[in-house]
Design an enzyme around this catalytic site. Structure first.
Site: not given
Ligand SMILES: C[S@@+](CC[C@H](N)C(=O)[O-])C[C@H]1O[C@@H](n2cnc3c(N)ncnc32)[C@H](O)[C@@H]1O
Length: 291
Positions: A11-13, A69, A72
């Site tokens: 969401i853009g943290g 990011s 995890c």
């Molecule tokens: C831990 S979250 C990070 C969220 C972000 N830091 C925020 O502020 O909302 C991981 C993000 O990676 C995305 N993601 C996971 N695997 C991915 C991939 N192979 N390609 C693109 N995006 C991916 C997921 O949709 C998720 O939104």
């Protein structure tokens, strides 16, 4: 002015932490369309939804800073700590393989504490050292920034320049009440029989408690809407009412501004998932000041 590419933008943290700084985000990537919709609503730019498992250097805009990011789950106990054998770490492995040809001035990986010491971290460290980056790491939690919330996170920084972090000067802890909304919607209330059955396993904070000024919420995860144990705190608001935190209250705790909005068209459970995946803005700003 520093240019940045934001990988796994959610969401853009990271973008929120960059607002009104000298960092310009030139590209962001996330494959989740709902996350991209929230991002677009708040930053007027839609992230690229391509899968990062197979992206190539030619698809990435040149930038001074890479912010990553990644998922995890491969490094959590709940995700069975499969590390590099978890297919969800493939995107990070792919991006690490591109570093020697991209060589941005700074690379930051943000993740859960279980990332430290993982095979994925070892691979990242090996690559950073081979490419002559200076490596620093930080473990930060919003509770260090006077907030009534736990969300410890590990930040690994590779930099072509010296990274100089100042100490965290902790001021008086804010009380949870300051982050809560007065209007409680029925959808947030738990059924009394659910509370009776699972209360032992839940982290329930009584907002009428005299200890409230020193109480912190536990970390909200992307499972908060689905799972009662270890996914975040609950609030006891009267003798027989316990409720979930609203997604907007979790955003408040993470340091998002009041004007940051989650579209009503996104279901409550998806909103919890999205905010549970995000970042603490104060922790990110601390890292950005160090660069
Ligand atoms: C831990 S979250 C990070 C969220 C972000 N830091 C925020 O502020 O909302 C991981 C993000 O990676 C995305 N993601 C996971 N695997 C991915 C991939 N192979 N390609 C693109 N995006 C991916 C997921 O949709 C998720 O939104």
């Amino acid at each position: 002015m520093l240019t940045a590419v934001e990988f796994f933008s959610g969401i853009g943290g990271f973008a929120e932490a960059c607002r009104e700084t000298n960092i310009e985000i030139v590209q962001s990537f996330d494959q989740d369309e709902a996350a991209n919709f929230v991002y677009e609503q708040n930053f007027k730019v839609r992230p690229n939804s391509r899968n990062l498992d197979s992206i190539r250097l030619g698809n990435i805009a040149p930038a001074d800073l890479w912010w990553l990011s990644p998922p995890c789950t491969p490094y959590t106990v709940r995700g069975l700590r499969k590390d590099l054998s978890d297919s969800r770490s493939q995107s990070l492995v792919n991006l690490i393989s591109i570093i020697p040809n991209a060589l941005p001035s700074h690379i930051v990986v943000e993740n859960v504490l279980g990332f430290k010491g993982s095979e994925a971290e070892q691979l990242m460290l090996k690559t950073l050292r081979q490419c002559n980056y200076a490596v620093t790491d930080f473990t930060l939690c919003p509770s260090q920034f006077s907030k009534p919330a736990q969300r410890p996170r590990y930040f690994l920084i590779g930099s072509k320049q010296k990274v100089a972090a100042n100490g965290v000067s902790e001021s008086k802890r804010q009380t949870l009440n300051n982050y809560l909304s007065k209007d409680v919607v029925d959808q947030l209330l738990l059924e009394p029989h659910v509370v009776r059955r699972y209360s032992e396993a839940m982290n329930i904070i009584d907002i009428r408690d005299t200890e409230l000024p020193t109480t912190t919420s536990i970390c909200f995860t992307s499972n908060y809407g689905k799972c009662l144990r270890g996914s975040g705190s609950f609030l006891k608001i009267s003798a027989d009412e316990v409720r979930r935190f609203a997604p907007a209250e979790i955003l408040n705790l993470l340091g998002f501004p009041k004007f940051f909005s989650l579209p009503d068209s996104i279901s409550l459970s998806k909103q919890w998932k999205l905010v549970g995946n995000s970042l603490d803005i104060d922790c990110v700003r601390y890292i950005l000041r160090a660069l």
